[in-house]
Scaffold this motif. Structure first.
Motif, PDB file in Angstrom:
ATOM      1  N   CYS A 141       5.800 -21.985  -2.055  1.00 36.19           N
ATOM      2  CA  CYS A 141       4.877 -21.004  -2.638  1.00 36.19           C
ATOM      3  C   CYS A 141       5.660 -19.818  -3.187  1.00 36.19           C
ATOM      4  CB  CYS A 141       3.882 -20.517  -1.593  1.00 36.19           C
ATOM      5  SG  CYS A 141       2.906 -19.137  -2.223  1.00 36.19           S
TER       6      CYS A 141
ATOM      7  N   MET B  84       5.138 -16.404  -4.449  1.00 31.91           N
ATOM      8  CA  MET B  84       4.184 -15.305  -4.567  1.00 31.91           C
ATOM      9  C   MET B  84       4.880 -13.975  -4.895  1.00 31.91           C
ATOM     10  SD  MET B  84       1.452 -13.825  -1.842  1.00 31.91           S
ATOM     11  CE  MET B  84       2.341 -12.653  -0.926  1.00 31.91           C
ATOM     12  N   THR B  85       5.981 -13.684  -4.201  1.00 33.81           N
ATOM     13  CA  THR B  85       6.576 -12.345  -4.285  1.00 33.81           C
ATOM     14  C   THR B  85       7.296 -12.117  -5.615  1.00 33.81           C
ATOM     15  OG1 THR B  85       6.901 -12.484  -1.900  1.00 33.81           O
ATOM     16  CG2 THR B  85       8.021 -10.693  -3.038  1.00 33.81           C
TER      17      THR B  85
ATOM     18  N   LYS C 123       9.086  -7.188  -9.013  1.00 38.55           N
ATOM     19  CA  LYS C 123       8.306  -5.938  -8.965  1.00 38.55           C
ATOM     20  C   LYS C 123       8.877  -4.699  -9.647  1.00 38.55           C
ATOM     21  CE  LYS C 123       7.683  -6.505  -4.477  1.00 38.55           C
ATOM     22  NZ  LYS C 123       7.276  -6.870  -3.146  1.00 38.55           N
TER      23      LYS C 123
ATOM     24  N   ARG D  34       8.193  -0.144  -7.553  1.00 41.15           N
ATOM     25  CA  ARG D  34       7.068  -0.535  -6.677  1.00 41.15           C
ATOM     26  C   ARG D  34       5.835   0.343  -6.871  1.00 41.15           C
ATOM     27  NH1 ARG D  34      11.025  -3.996  -6.359  1.00 41.15           N
ATOM     28  NH2 ARG D  34      11.184  -5.161  -4.423  1.00 41.15           N
TER      29      ARG D  34
ATOM     30  N   HIS E 160      12.873 -14.508  -3.153  1.00 39.52           N
ATOM     31  CA  HIS E 160      12.888 -14.986  -1.746  1.00 39.52           C
ATOM     32  C   HIS E 160      12.115 -16.296  -1.538  1.00 39.52           C
ATOM     33  CE1 HIS E 160      13.057 -10.494  -1.095  1.00 39.52           C
ATOM     34  NE2 HIS E 160      11.858 -10.458  -1.583  1.00 39.52           N
TER      35      HIS E 160
ATOM     36  N   THR F 255      11.286 -19.458  -0.230  1.00 41.98           N
ATOM     37  CA  THR F 255      11.858 -20.351   0.783  1.00 41.98           C
ATOM     38  C   THR F 255      11.659 -21.807   0.398  1.00 41.98           C
ATOM     39  OG1 THR F 255      11.295 -18.688   2.427  1.00 41.98           O
ATOM     40  CG2 THR F 255      11.872 -20.879   3.265  1.00 41.98           C
TER      41      THR F 255
ATOM     42  N   SER G 124       5.336  -7.363   4.564  1.00 41.01           N
ATOM     43  CA  SER G 124       5.899  -6.276   5.368  1.00 41.01           C
ATOM     44  C   SER G 124       4.905  -5.876   6.470  1.00 41.01           C
ATOM     45  CB  SER G 124       6.199  -5.063   4.474  1.00 41.01           C
ATOM     46  OG  SER G 124       4.983  -4.498   4.015  1.00 41.01           O
TER      47      SER G 124
HETATM   48  C1  LIG Z   1      13.429 -14.706   4.765  1.00 41.68           C
HETATM   49  C2  LIG Z   1      12.299 -14.439   3.826  1.00 41.68           C
HETATM   50  C3  LIG Z   1      11.561 -15.502   3.318  1.00 41.68           C
HETATM   51  C4  LIG Z   1      10.542 -15.284   2.391  1.00 41.68           C
HETATM   52  N1  LIG Z   1       9.858 -16.357   1.851  1.00 41.68           N
HETATM   53  C5  LIG Z   1       8.973 -16.146   0.850  1.00 41.68           C
HETATM   54  C6  LIG Z   1       8.349 -17.256   0.180  1.00 41.68           C
HETATM   55  O1  LIG Z   1       8.577 -18.428   0.511  1.00 41.68           O
HETATM   56  N2  LIG Z   1       7.498 -16.997  -0.849  1.00 41.68           N
HETATM   57  C7  LIG Z   1       7.213 -15.724  -1.245  1.00 41.68           C
HETATM   58  O2  LIG Z   1       6.436 -15.563  -2.181  1.00 41.68           O
HETATM   59  N3  LIG Z   1       7.786 -14.653  -0.631  1.00 41.68           N
HETATM   60  C8  LIG Z   1       8.649 -14.839   0.401  1.00 41.68           C
HETATM   61  N4  LIG Z   1       9.232 -13.762   1.035  1.00 41.68           N
HETATM   62  C9  LIG Z   1       8.933 -12.426   0.535  1.00 41.68           C
HETATM   63  C10 LIG Z   1       8.221 -11.499   1.486  1.00 41.68           C
HETATM   64  O3  LIG Z   1       6.847 -11.752   1.483  1.00 41.68           O
HETATM   65  C11 LIG Z   1       8.592 -10.078   0.990  1.00 41.68           C
HETATM   66  O4  LIG Z   1       9.936  -9.849   1.388  1.00 41.68           O
HETATM   67  C12 LIG Z   1       7.703  -9.011   1.500  1.00 41.68           C
HETATM   68  O5  LIG Z   1       6.421  -9.137   0.940  1.00 41.68           O
HETATM   69  C13 LIG Z   1       8.265  -7.625   1.126  1.00 41.68           C
HETATM   70  O6  LIG Z   1       8.509  -7.559  -0.260  1.00 41.68           O
HETATM   71  P1  LIG Z   1       9.938  -7.100  -0.788  1.00 41.68           P
HETATM   72  O7  LIG Z   1      10.981  -7.851  -0.057  1.00 41.68           O
HETATM   73  O8  LIG Z   1       9.929  -7.186  -2.271  1.00 41.68           O
HETATM   74  O9  LIG Z   1      10.073  -5.620  -0.325  1.00 41.68           O
HETATM   75  P2  LIG Z   1       9.399  -4.339  -0.964  1.00 41.68           P
HETATM   76  O10 LIG Z   1       8.090  -4.682  -1.578  1.00 41.68           O
HETATM   77  O11 LIG Z   1      10.389  -3.656  -1.798  1.00 41.68           O
HETATM   78  O12 LIG Z   1       9.078  -3.515   0.347  1.00 41.68           O
HETATM   79  C14 LIG Z   1      10.024  -2.638   0.962  1.00 41.68           C
HETATM   80  C15 LIG Z   1       9.243  -1.516   1.637  1.00 41.68           C
HETATM   81  O13 LIG Z   1       8.546  -0.773   0.649  1.00 41.68           O
HETATM   82  C16 LIG Z   1       7.158  -0.665   0.983  1.00 41.68           C
HETATM   83  N5  LIG Z   1       6.405  -0.688  -0.272  1.00 41.68           N
HETATM   84  C17 LIG Z   1       6.560  -1.542  -1.316  1.00 41.68           C
HETATM   85  N6  LIG Z   1       5.688  -1.268  -2.302  1.00 41.68           N
HETATM   86  C18 LIG Z   1       4.959  -0.218  -1.887  1.00 41.68           C
HETATM   87  C19 LIG Z   1       3.887   0.536  -2.464  1.00 41.68           C
HETATM   88  N7  LIG Z   1       3.394   0.281  -3.672  1.00 41.68           N
HETATM   89  N8  LIG Z   1       3.358   1.544  -1.722  1.00 41.68           N
HETATM   90  C20 LIG Z   1       3.834   1.835  -0.485  1.00 41.68           C
HETATM   91  N9  LIG Z   1       4.855   1.157   0.112  1.00 41.68           N
HETATM   92  C21 LIG Z   1       5.411   0.142  -0.582  1.00 41.68           C
HETATM   93  C22 LIG Z   1       6.879  -1.888   1.881  1.00 41.68           C
HETATM   94  O14 LIG Z   1       5.772  -1.696   2.747  1.00 41.68           O
HETATM   95  C23 LIG Z   1       8.194  -2.022   2.642  1.00 41.68           C
HETATM   96  O15 LIG Z   1       8.187  -1.173   3.752  1.00 41.68           O
HETATM   97  C24 LIG Z   1      10.238 -13.961   1.990  1.00 41.68           C
HETATM   98  C25 LIG Z   1      10.968 -12.893   2.516  1.00 41.68           C
HETATM   99  C26 LIG Z   1      11.983 -13.102   3.413  1.00 41.68           C
HETATM  100  C27 LIG Z   1      12.764 -11.923   3.952  1.00 41.68           C
END
Ligand SMILES: Cc1cc2nc3c(=O)[nH]c(=O)nc-3n(C[C@H](O)[C@H](O)[C@H](O)COP(=O)(O)OP(=O)(O)OC[C@H]3O[C@@H](n4cnc5c(N)ncnc54)[C@H](O)[C@@H]3O)c2cc1C
Length: 477
Positions: free
Chosen positions: A146, A148-149, A152, A155, A189, A191, A446
């Motif tokens: 999937c 999804m992420t 961005k 943010r 990210h 997986t 998160s």
């Molecule tokens: C090992 C691993 C496996 C993963 N596997 C998948 C997968 O298979 N498919 C998939 O789609 N995703 C996957 N993810 C993604 C995961 O869902 C995201 O890492 C998570 O949603 C955080 O997004 P980000 O890493 O871009 O961090 P960011 O969005 O940059 O977040 C960093 C911090 O900023 C804060 N923040 C961000 N935007 C805002 C805002 N607008 N307002 C206030 N605070 C904000 C967050 O709360 C967090 O504290 C995986 C992540 C990891 C680490």
């Protein structure tokens, strides 16, 4: 219909997909030394279906044709189905030594979310496409990642904001015609994408009318022209300095997936411009996937607790009050997680005609795991002592010139072989890494994302309790 073998799964990955690993283009993912280990991890799903001991858990009869299909793509009907799926994920993760196969479970979560959203939207073509796609996956037993992420960019800016450095920080539709759509962007990210047959792509946030080009969901084969993956490196073998362990290493890599003007035929499009439904799709996926997350964290947590107790005993401190307190905290951590994950199945809700684990309870389960994981690591590090990072290596233990010293001076409680102690340090080093800490915080959303969901989904309960409080206070309105 129905089930493919481990061999067929591996063969199916030799399909010309574009995957990079450590700066090199990988010709065949099945022969790459690191990706091979990840593929073996995914293959546990197919192995379980082939193994008599797990067959009843992993396989169900198709409701219409009665042919065997993976339980993952079966639409759950009640709490018993949800609990069985939960048990399947826990068992698969135990077989994966703490790593879930991840090539059906996340796909099932996004498939169910797309089904729910299509039903909520009530658009006939989307409902049919979602059902057809489910049948296609059931029939061919395909692995699905999937995506999804989005990457961005800034943010605080919306996907369509002109202030973003470029318009492609979120996957978007750049063209469409009678046959389908063209999409551009990148997801981070992802997986197991390097060794899944299909990629299911959905938005990662709510959208406004201005963001309508970004409100897009679709599923495509991973080898579709224009899809490029860059994997991050993973541990795939024990270092030469580590004690050999009989059980194989299990791991996953996560890809940056680029969609470089990729064509998607209409029959594979599940959302295109209906910006109001981006949020229900994202939320329903998150509800389902957080339950998956809570389930697959159970085996890791159990082993962490086991390692803490073993280390306490090896060091002779297991009866000390502050150590017992730490072990008790770990028991509370593990059993709370287990109870919440199961309770969310029993207290299920129905969205778009499909039962899903209680969003509030499964988000609390995932939150509980993530928020307290670092404290568990701290407790274990505390119990284990500094040798966790300063212990001599396996090579020193092998060298006759040093072995005797290591054997004599690094023993713990009498009767415990020094080697056991050294091996337990090694296990803890592997379980409590920077990677596992970041995974706990961010994978499946998160911490803040879980808190937001818990609050939003609890509003009507909060209101009810407020009324009860007012009644109890004798307040008449
Ligand atoms: C090992 C691993 C496996 C993963 N596997 C998948 C997968 O298979 N498919 C998939 O789609 N995703 C996957 N993810 C993604 C995961 O869902 C995201 O890492 C998570 O949603 C955080 O997004 P980000 O890493 O871009 O961090 P960011 O969005 O940059 O977040 C960093 C911090 O900023 C804060 N923040 C961000 N935007 C805002 C805002 N607008 N307002 C206030 N605070 C904000 C967050 O709360 C967090 O504290 C995986 C992540 C990891 C680490």
């Amino acid at each position: 219909m129905g089930l493919i073998s481990v061999k067929e799964y591996k063969e199916s990955l030799k399909d010309g997909r574009v995957v990079y690993y450590e700066g090199q283009k990988v010709g065949d993912v099945t022969t790459h030394p690191a990706l091979k280990v990840c593929i073996e991890t995914g293959a546990i799903d197919y192995e379980m279906a082939e193994t008599p001991e797990y067959r009843d858990l992993a396989v169900v009869a198709h409701p219409k044709t009665s042919e065997p299909i993976t339980r993952y793509y079966y639409t759950p009907q009640n709490s018993e189905d949800l609990l069985k799926r939960h048990e399947l994920m826990v068992t698969a993760t135990r077989l994966g030594r703490g790593v879930i196969p991840f090539i059906h479970d996340v796909g099932a979560d996004v498939l169910n979310a797309a089904n729910i959203t299509a039903n909520m939207m009530g658009k006939k073509e989307y409902i049919e496409r979602a059902e057809n796609y489910r049948y296609f996956l059931q029939k061919n037993d395909l692995s699905v990642a999937c995506a999804m992420t989005d990457v961005k960019g800034d943010r605080m800016l919306r996907p369509s904001s002109p202030k973003q450095a470029h318009p492609d920080y979120y996957v978007r539709v750049v063209d469409k015609d009678k046959k389908g759509i063209i999409v551009r962007g990148a997801k981070a990210h992802i997986t197991a994408a390097a060794y899944c047959k299909e990629l299911f792509v959905i938005p990662c946030r709510n959208m406004t009318e201005e963001d309508r080009d970004y409100a897009v969901a679709f599923a495509i084969p991973t080898n579709t022209k224009g899809v490029v993956q860059i994997c991050h490196p993973v541990t795939w073998k024990l270092g030469a300095l580590e004690f050999p362990v009989d059980t194989p290493i299990r791991n996953h890599t996560d890809s940056l997936v680029i969609f470089d003007d990729v064509f998607v035929p209409w029959e594979r499009v599940f959302l295109c411009g209906e910006w109001q439904f981006a949020m229900p799709l994202v939320y329903n996926f998150a509800y389902l996937h957080r339950h998956t997350a809570a389930s697959y964290r159970i085996p890791i947590s159990e082993v962490l607790l086991g390692a803490a107790q073993a280390m306490a005993e090896y060091n002779g401190i297991d009866k000390v009050p502050h150590i017992r307190e730490k072990i008790t905290n770990l028991v509370i951590y593990v059993d709370t997680l287990k109870s919440l994950a199961r309770a969310s199945c029993m207290d299920y809700v129905t969205h778009g005609g499909i039962p899903i684990p209680s969003p509030v309870i499964s988000n609390i389960a995932k939150y509980h795991f993530a928020e307290n994981f670092h404290d568990c690591v701290k407790a274990i590090e505390n119990i284990a002592g500094g040798l966790l990072i300063t212990a001599p290596t396996y090579k020193d233990y092998q060298n006759p010139e040093t072995k005797e010293y290591v054997e004599k001076y690094l023993g713990g409680k009498a009767g415990i072989p020094t080697e056991h102690r050294l091996r337990m340090f090694q296990l803890i080093r592997r379980l409590a890494t920077f990677e596992t800490e970041v995974l706990a915080l961010h994978a499946e959303g998160s911490i803040q994302a879980q808190r937001m969901t818990i609050y939003a989904e609890s509003l009507s309960e909060i209101e009810k309790y407020k009324k009860w409080a007012e009644e109890a206070a004798g307040i008449k309105k």
